[in-house]
Design a protein around this motif. Structure first.
Motif, PDB file in Angstrom:
ATOM      1  N   GLU A  92     -44.122  30.168 -26.638  1.00 17.06           N
ATOM      2  CA  GLU A  92     -44.711  29.156 -27.514  1.00 17.06           C
ATOM      3  C   GLU A  92     -43.729  28.024 -27.811  1.00 17.06           C
ATOM      4  O   GLU A  92     -44.133  26.877 -27.984  1.00 17.06           O
ATOM      5  CB  GLU A  92     -45.277  29.775 -28.808  1.00 17.06           C
ATOM      6  N   TRP A  93     -42.428  28.323 -27.852  1.00 16.79           N
ATOM      7  CA  TRP A  93     -41.431  27.267 -28.052  1.00 16.79           C
ATOM      8  C   TRP A  93     -41.411  26.333 -26.841  1.00 16.79           C
ATOM      9  O   TRP A  93     -41.375  25.114 -26.986  1.00 16.79           O
ATOM     10  CB  TRP A  93     -40.040  27.848 -28.249  1.00 16.79           C
ATOM     11  N   ARG A  94     -41.413  26.924 -25.647  1.00 15.21           N
ATOM     12  CA  ARG A  94     -41.382  26.118 -24.422  1.00 15.21           C
ATOM     13  C   ARG A  94     -42.621  25.230 -24.341  1.00 15.21           C
ATOM     14  O   ARG A  94     -42.534  24.035 -24.072  1.00 15.21           O
ATOM     15  CB  ARG A  94     -41.280  27.022 -23.186  1.00 15.21           C
ATOM     16  N   GLN A  95     -43.787  25.837 -24.574  1.00 17.02           N
ATOM     17  CA  GLN A  95     -45.039  25.092 -24.459  1.00 17.02           C
ATOM     18  C   GLN A  95     -45.142  23.996 -25.527  1.00 17.02           C
ATOM     19  O   GLN A  95     -45.689  22.931 -25.258  1.00 17.02           O
ATOM     20  CB  GLN A  95     -46.227  26.039 -24.513  1.00 17.02           C
ATOM     21  N   SER A  96     -44.623  24.244 -26.704  1.00 21.47           N
ATOM     22  CA  SER A  96     -44.665  23.247 -27.766  1.00 21.47           C
ATOM     23  C   SER A  96     -43.873  22.001 -27.367  1.00 21.47           C
ATOM     24  O   SER A  96     -44.372  20.876 -27.484  1.00 21.47           O
ATOM     25  CB  SER A  96     -44.110  23.822 -29.071  1.00 21.47           C
ATOM     26  N   GLY A  99     -45.551  20.221 -24.338  1.00 20.61           N
ATOM     27  CA  GLY A  99     -46.766  19.537 -24.730  1.00 20.61           C
ATOM     28  C   GLY A  99     -46.509  18.251 -25.495  1.00 20.61           C
ATOM     29  O   GLY A  99     -47.279  17.297 -25.404  1.00 20.61           O
ATOM     30  N   ARG A 100     -45.395  18.207 -26.198  1.00 23.15           N
ATOM     31  CA  ARG A 100     -45.104  17.045 -27.030  1.00 23.15           C
ATOM     32  C   ARG A 100     -44.341  15.951 -26.290  1.00 23.15           C
ATOM     33  O   ARG A 100     -44.235  14.842 -26.789  1.00 23.15           O
ATOM     34  CB  ARG A 100     -44.358  17.495 -28.278  1.00 23.15           C
ATOM     35  N   VAL A 101     -43.805  16.275 -25.117  1.00 26.46           N
ATOM     36  CA  VAL A 101     -43.090  15.251 -24.333  1.00 26.46           C
ATOM     37  C   VAL A 101     -43.777  15.001 -23.006  1.00 26.46           C
ATOM     38  O   VAL A 101     -43.180  14.468 -22.081  1.00 26.46           O
ATOM     39  CB  VAL A 101     -41.595  15.614 -24.107  1.00 26.46           C
ATOM     40  N   PRO A 148     -40.169  32.477 -18.231  1.00 28.63           N
ATOM     41  CA  PRO A 148     -40.902  31.223 -18.010  1.00 28.63           C
ATOM     42  C   PRO A 148     -41.758  31.308 -16.749  1.00 28.63           C
ATOM     43  O   PRO A 148     -41.372  31.933 -15.767  1.00 28.63           O
ATOM     44  CB  PRO A 148     -39.793  30.178 -17.875  1.00 28.63           C
ATOM     45  N   GLN A 149     -42.916  30.662 -16.823  1.00 30.33           N
ATOM     46  CA  GLN A 149     -43.872  30.645 -15.714  1.00 30.33           C
ATOM     47  C   GLN A 149     -44.247  29.200 -15.395  1.00 30.33           C
ATOM     48  O   GLN A 149     -44.314  28.357 -16.294  1.00 30.33           O
ATOM     49  CB  GLN A 149     -45.150  31.409 -16.100  1.00 30.33           C
ATOM     50  N   VAL A 150     -44.548  28.934 -14.143  1.00 29.16           N
ATOM     51  CA  VAL A 150     -44.990  27.601 -13.731  1.00 29.16           C
ATOM     52  C   VAL A 150     -46.202  27.162 -14.561  1.00 29.16           C
ATOM     53  O   VAL A 150     -46.319  26.001 -14.954  1.00 29.16           O
ATOM     54  CB  VAL A 150     -45.296  27.571 -12.217  1.00 29.16           C
ATOM     55  N   SER A 151     -47.073  28.101 -14.876  1.00 24.81           N
ATOM     56  CA  SER A 151     -48.302  27.786 -15.608  1.00 24.81           C
ATOM     57  C   SER A 151     -48.046  27.200 -17.001  1.00 24.81           C
ATOM     58  O   SER A 151     -48.952  26.634 -17.610  1.00 24.81           O
ATOM     59  CB  SER A 151     -49.176  29.034 -15.726  1.00 24.81           C
ATOM     60  N   GLU A 152     -46.827  27.300 -17.492  1.00 23.61           N
ATOM     61  CA  GLU A 152     -46.491  26.738 -18.801  1.00 23.61           C
ATOM     62  C   GLU A 152     -46.351  25.219 -18.743  1.00 23.61           C
ATOM     63  O   GLU A 152     -46.303  24.558 -19.771  1.00 23.61           O
ATOM     64  CB  GLU A 152     -45.190  27.348 -19.330  1.00 23.61           C
ATOM     65  N   GLY A 153     -46.259  24.674 -17.536  1.00 19.73           N
ATOM     66  CA  GLY A 153     -46.115  23.228 -17.400  1.00 19.73           C
ATOM     67  C   GLY A 153     -44.928  22.798 -16.561  1.00 19.73           C
ATOM     68  O   GLY A 153     -44.567  21.615 -16.564  1.00 19.73           O
ATOM     69  N   PHE A 154     -44.334  23.741 -15.848  1.00 21.97           N
ATOM     70  CA  PHE A 154     -43.196  23.431 -14.995  1.00 21.97           C
ATOM     71  C   PHE A 154     -43.659  23.200 -13.560  1.00 21.97           C
ATOM     72  O   PHE A 154     -44.627  23.808 -13.118  1.00 21.97           O
ATOM     73  CB  PHE A 154     -42.178  24.584 -15.015  1.00 21.97           C
TER      74      PHE A 154
END
Length: 178
Positions: A92-96, A99-101, A148-154
């Motif tokens: 949730e920290w990574r996704q936050s 998502g904000r940048v 971490p997973q690619v699906s998180e936005g990487f």
């Protein structure tokens, strides 16, 4: 320009470091900056030192996060990629942050440092500012359970196996080529 930053000149490939305390993230950040000196390191430890006078003071996360986002925004506005140096242990920290940048011209590579717990503890014991061992153990476990997973936005997640000898710039470059 290295392979790390090749491609469309308007595209900013940035780096999201992920690992428990004392896993080698700041060392990796320094190596990545050697590959592209125009990149900017955004470090939560440096921000805490700036805001609270000591990087060991956790302080109010909303203040730290605001400065993280501001520094990233400034870098992107200047056309510079970012190297984000923080534990980033929880999904949730990574996704936050991601998502904000979010920007169409910014892509993120996650670097998951695979440092053995015993090595994190040993390196921590040699640091001037030591992190409590229970915090290292907690973040190590969280990352083992939720890497971490690619699906998180990487665009990619690169695992970097860290040994007592550390890692070398050539190893980082080789991973990027792959």
């Amino acid at each position: 320009m290295t392979l790390l930053f090749m491609g469309d000149s308007s595209l900013l490939v940035s780096h999201f470091l992920v690992g428990p305390p004392s896993s080698g993230k700041s060392t990796l950040a320094q190596q990545l900056i050697q590959l592209n000196p125009t990149a900017r390191i955004v470090s939560t430890d440096a921000i805490r030192a700036l805001l609270f006078g000591d990087e060991g003071i956790q302080g109010d996360w909303s203040l730290v996060e605001q400065m993280v986002l501001s520094q990233m925004q400034e870098a992107f506005d200047a056309g510079c990629p970012v190297i984000y140096d923080a534990t980033n242990a929880r999904r949730e920290w990574r996704q936050s942050i991601l998502g904000r940048v979010s920007r169409s011209n910014v892509q993120w590579i996650a670097w998951h440092l695979q440092t053995p717990l015993s090595l994190c503890k040993a390196w921590n014991a040699k640091r001037q500012r030591q992190v409590p061992e229970n915090a290292i153990e907690e973040f190590f476990q969280v990352l083992r359970d939720n890497p971490p997973q690619v699906s998180e936005g990487f665009i990619a997640v690169r695992s970097l196996v860290v040994t007592p000898m550390g890692f070398e710039l050539a190893q980082v470059e080789e991973i990027l080529k792959g």
